[in-house]
Design a protein around this motif. Structure first.
Motif, PDB file in Angstrom:
ATOM      1  N   ILE A   1       0.825  -1.209   0.000  1.00 23.32           N
ATOM      2  CA  ILE A   1       0.000   0.000   0.000  1.00 23.32           C
ATOM      3  C   ILE A   1       0.863   1.265   0.000  1.00 23.32           C
ATOM      4  N   THR A   2       1.900   1.312   0.831  1.00 22.03           N
ATOM      5  CA  THR A   2       2.740   2.523   0.854  1.00 22.03           C
ATOM      6  C   THR A   2       3.575   2.650  -0.412  1.00 22.03           C
ATOM      7  N   GLU A   3       3.979   1.523  -0.995  1.00 24.38           N
ATOM      8  CA  GLU A   3       4.764   1.597  -2.229  1.00 24.38           C
ATOM      9  C   GLU A   3       3.922   2.061  -3.409  1.00 24.38           C
ATOM     10  N   MET A   4       2.623   1.840  -3.377  1.00 24.61           N
ATOM     11  CA  MET A   4       1.749   2.403  -4.409  1.00 24.61           C
ATOM     12  C   MET A   4       1.842   3.931  -4.403  1.00 24.61           C
ATOM     13  N   ALA A   5       1.765   4.511  -3.209  1.00 21.75           N
ATOM     14  CA  ALA A   5       1.861   5.970  -3.105  1.00 21.75           C
ATOM     15  C   ALA A   5       3.263   6.456  -3.442  1.00 21.75           C
ATOM     16  N   HIS A   6       4.278   5.697  -3.040  1.00 21.39           N
ATOM     17  CA  HIS A   6       5.665   6.049  -3.362  1.00 21.39           C
ATOM     18  C   HIS A   6       5.852   6.127  -4.876  1.00 21.39           C
ATOM     19  N   SER A   7       5.361   5.125  -5.585  1.00 20.02           N
ATOM     20  CA  SER A   7       5.499   5.096  -7.048  1.00 20.02           C
ATOM     21  C   SER A   7       4.786   6.273  -7.710  1.00 20.02           C
ATOM     22  N   ALA A   8       3.638   6.652  -7.151  1.00 21.58           N
ATOM     23  CA  ALA A   8       2.833   7.705  -7.768  1.00 21.58           C
ATOM     24  C   ALA A   8       3.335   9.109  -7.451  1.00 21.58           C
ATOM     25  N   THR A   9       3.968   9.301  -6.285  1.00 25.27           N
ATOM     26  CA  THR A   9       4.278  10.657  -5.829  1.00 25.27           C
ATOM     27  C   THR A   9       5.764  10.918  -5.606  1.00 25.27           C
ATOM     28  N   GLY A  10       6.574   9.880  -5.498  1.00 28.86           N
ATOM     29  CA  GLY A  10       7.976  10.069  -5.152  1.00 28.86           C
ATOM     30  C   GLY A  10       8.204  10.295  -3.674  1.00 28.86           C
ATOM     31  N   ILE A  11       7.166  10.135  -2.852  1.00 30.41           N
ATOM     32  CA  ILE A  11       7.274  10.277  -1.390  1.00 30.41           C
ATOM     33  C   ILE A  11       7.276   8.878  -0.777  1.00 30.41           C
ATOM     34  N   ASP A  12       8.324   8.562  -0.026  1.00 32.58           N
ATOM     35  CA  ASP A  12       8.534   7.210   0.490  1.00 32.58           C
ATOM     36  C   ASP A  12       8.385   7.213   2.006  1.00 32.58           C
ATOM     37  N   ILE A  13       7.235   6.730   2.502  1.00 32.13           N
ATOM     38  CA  ILE A  13       6.994   6.630   3.942  1.00 32.13           C
ATOM     39  C   ILE A  13       6.827   5.156   4.304  1.00 32.13           C
ATOM     40  N   HIS A  14       7.670   4.665   5.177  1.00 28.04           N
ATOM     41  CA  HIS A  14       7.533   3.274   5.625  1.00 28.04           C
ATOM     42  C   HIS A  14       6.316   3.171   6.537  1.00 28.04           C
ATOM     43  N   PRO A  15       5.497   2.116   6.384  1.00 28.51           N
ATOM     44  CA  PRO A  15       4.292   2.011   7.221  1.00 28.51           C
ATOM     45  C   PRO A  15       4.576   1.871   8.709  1.00 28.51           C
ATOM     46  N   GLY A  16       5.814   1.524   9.077  1.00 24.47           N
ATOM     47  CA  GLY A  16       6.151   1.390  10.489  1.00 24.47           C
ATOM     48  C   GLY A  16       6.400   2.714  11.192  1.00 24.47           C
ATOM     49  N   ALA A  17       6.613   3.784  10.445  1.00 22.79           N
ATOM     50  CA  ALA A  17       6.849   5.089  11.068  1.00 22.79           C
ATOM     51  C   ALA A  17       5.620   5.522  11.870  1.00 22.79           C
ATOM     52  N   GLU A  18       5.874   6.253  12.962  1.00 25.20           N
ATOM     53  CA  GLU A  18       4.792   6.804  13.788  1.00 25.20           C
ATOM     54  C   GLU A  18       4.671   8.292  13.483  1.00 25.20           C
ATOM     55  N   ILE A  19       3.525   8.709  12.937  1.00 24.88           N
ATOM     56  CA  ILE A  19       3.338  10.108  12.539  1.00 24.88           C
ATOM     57  C   ILE A  19       2.101  10.666  13.225  1.00 24.88           C
ATOM     58  N   GLY A  20       2.260  11.810  13.891  1.00 31.34           N
ATOM     59  CA  GLY A  20       1.167  12.418  14.638  1.00 31.34           C
ATOM     60  C   GLY A  20       0.187  13.179  13.762  1.00 31.34           C
ATOM     61  N   GLU A  21      -0.612  14.011  14.414  1.00 31.05           N
ATOM     62  CA  GLU A  21      -1.667  14.772  13.737  1.00 31.05           C
ATOM     63  C   GLU A  21      -1.104  16.030  13.071  1.00 31.05           C
ATOM     64  N   TYR A  22      -1.899  16.599  12.166  1.00 28.95           N
ATOM     65  CA  TYR A  22      -1.571  17.856  11.502  1.00 28.95           C
ATOM     66  C   TYR A  22      -0.193  17.784  10.848  1.00 28.95           C
ATOM     67  N   PHE A  23       0.009  16.747  10.047  1.00 28.21           N
ATOM     68  CA  PHE A  23       1.276  16.527   9.359  1.00 28.21           C
ATOM     69  C   PHE A  23       1.161  17.030   7.936  1.00 28.21           C
ATOM     70  N   SER A  24       2.172  17.780   7.472  1.00 24.91           N
ATOM     71  CA  SER A  24       2.110  18.285   6.103  1.00 24.91           C
ATOM     72  C   SER A  24       3.445  18.113   5.402  1.00 24.91           C
ATOM     73  N   ILE A  25       3.364  17.831   4.109  1.00 23.67           N
ATOM     74  CA  ILE A  25       4.533  17.767   3.236  1.00 23.67           C
ATOM     75  C   ILE A  25       4.254  18.670   2.043  1.00 23.67           C
ATOM     76  N   ASP A  26       5.041  19.728   1.897  1.00 23.48           N
ATOM     77  CA  ASP A  26       4.830  20.629   0.767  1.00 23.48           C
ATOM     78  C   ASP A  26       5.699  20.178  -0.407  1.00 23.48           C
ATOM     79  N   HIS A  27       5.115  20.162  -1.586  1.00 25.45           N
ATOM     80  CA  HIS A  27       5.748  19.645  -2.813  1.00 25.45           C
ATOM     81  C   HIS A  27       5.978  18.139  -2.677  1.00 25.45           C
ATOM     82  N   GLY A  28       6.969  17.744  -1.912  1.00 29.70           N
ATOM     83  CA  GLY A  28       7.038  16.352  -1.483  1.00 29.70           C
ATOM     84  C   GLY A  28       8.007  15.443  -2.193  1.00 29.70           C
ATOM     85  N   THR A  29       8.276  15.663  -3.466  1.00 29.87           N
ATOM     86  CA  THR A  29       9.092  14.712  -4.217  1.00 29.87           C
ATOM     87  C   THR A  29      10.420  14.455  -3.519  1.00 29.87           C
ATOM     88  N   GLY A  30      10.758  13.188  -3.343  1.00 28.97           N
ATOM     89  CA  GLY A  30      12.031  12.817  -2.761  1.00 28.97           C
ATOM     90  C   GLY A  30      12.053  12.710  -1.252  1.00 28.97           C
TER      91      GLY A  30
END
Length: 295
Positions: free
Chosen positions: A167-196
């Motif tokens: 599931i995360t690699e689908m988004a990685h392939s489409a956007t160039g943003i690579d987030i491992h599903p094991g990471a813990e990410i809180g609320e109100y998270f933003s990535i501007d532009h994002g590639t890489g």
């Protein structure tokens, strides 16, 4: 040997299961379907953002109907993929066990929706180019990335094998943003532009954190066991609340970036940073590498 004989011979060879295939698969039979998983994510998008994706919704009744139909279909399709995932990669589960896992996931959908809308709110508040919330949902890659990540993270917490990475690699392939599903990410998270952007498996990210393109939250070096294989230990950064990290900066190792800190662009950080810091590089700095397998 003519064309027909060559084809027949090679088809026969390819039809045999190679030894490496036997090692990779616990048993013969159906594997999880990438197409089915893609469809499940599309159903989730229609459930969490009704009217933005899928059929038009123009009344409360149609909203209730569409979300009900999509949730029932999602439950059925996701349950099948979870079953195939366990049975091929993790020793197997009974249908009843898989059903309980699926329902445990479905129970999290209201919370997943709530937290995803905080991500949209954060993006709206951090980017002056945004004209509306609708623009973010339709156009910004963070929406696709965070739907995939938050769904994958929830499934990983339920110990579902393989599917979270698919599931995360689908988004990685489409956007160039690579987030491992094991990471813990809180609320109100933003990535501007994002590639890489890269966020490693053991990262812990607090609330109200903003990243820009090219940011790496990675490992500094690996720990190896007696067989020379890397050991899965906490090795990625902890980012506390209200931190902004600008483009192309690398934050490496199990260090802590204190709350209310700003990391400037093109910065290489390998030591912890106190809260309320502002880290910028005004001139080039040269450091020697050590330890061989890391920085």
């Amino acid at each position: 040997m003519d064309k027909r004989e060559i084809l027949t011979k090679n088809i026969a060879i390819l039809s045999e299961m190679a030894e490496i295939e036997k090692k990779m698969r616990a048993k013969e039979g159906r594997l999880p379907s990438v197409d089915a998983i893609k469809h499940a994510i599309e159903l989730l998008k229609q459930i969490i953002f009704p009217g933005f994706f899928g059929a038009e919704i123009n009344s409360r009744e149609s909203r209730l109907y569409r979300i009900g139909i999509n949730t029932e279909q999602l439950t059925k399709e996701l349950s099948e993929q979870i079953f195939l995932s366990f049975n091929n990669f993790n020793g197997g589960k009974t249908k009843d066990e898989v059903e309980r896992i699926t329902i445990d996931f479905i129970k999290q959908l209201p919370e997943l929706k709530r937290i995803l809308y905080t991500d949209i709110e954060a993006m709206y508040n951090s980017d002056p180019a945004v004209t509306s919330y609708n623009e973010i949902i339709f156009c910004y890659p963070i929406v696709q990335v965070m739907i995939h990540y938050r769904v994958a993270h929830a499934l990983l917490k339920l110990k579902v094998p393989v599917l979270p990475r698919i599931i995360t690699e689908m988004a990685h392939s489409a956007t160039g943003i690579d987030i491992h599903p094991g990471a813990e990410i809180g609320e109100y998270f933003s990535i501007d532009h994002g590639t890489g952007v890269v966020i490693g498996e053991t990262c812990i990210i607090g609330n109200h954190v903003t990243l820009y393109q090219g940011v790496t939250l990675g490992a500094k070096k690996f720990t190896y066991n007696e067989n020379g294989q890397p050991v899965n230990t906490p090795r990625h950064p902890i980012i506390e609340d209200n931190v902004t990290i600008y483009s192309n900066s690398s934050i490496l190792g199990r260090i802590t970036i204190g709350h209310d800190t700003v990391i400037g662009g093109n910065i290489w950080v390998t030591e912890s940073v106190k809260p309320h810091s502002k880290i910028v590089q005004q001139k080039a700095v040269s450091e020697l590498f050590s330890d061989g397998s890391g920085v």
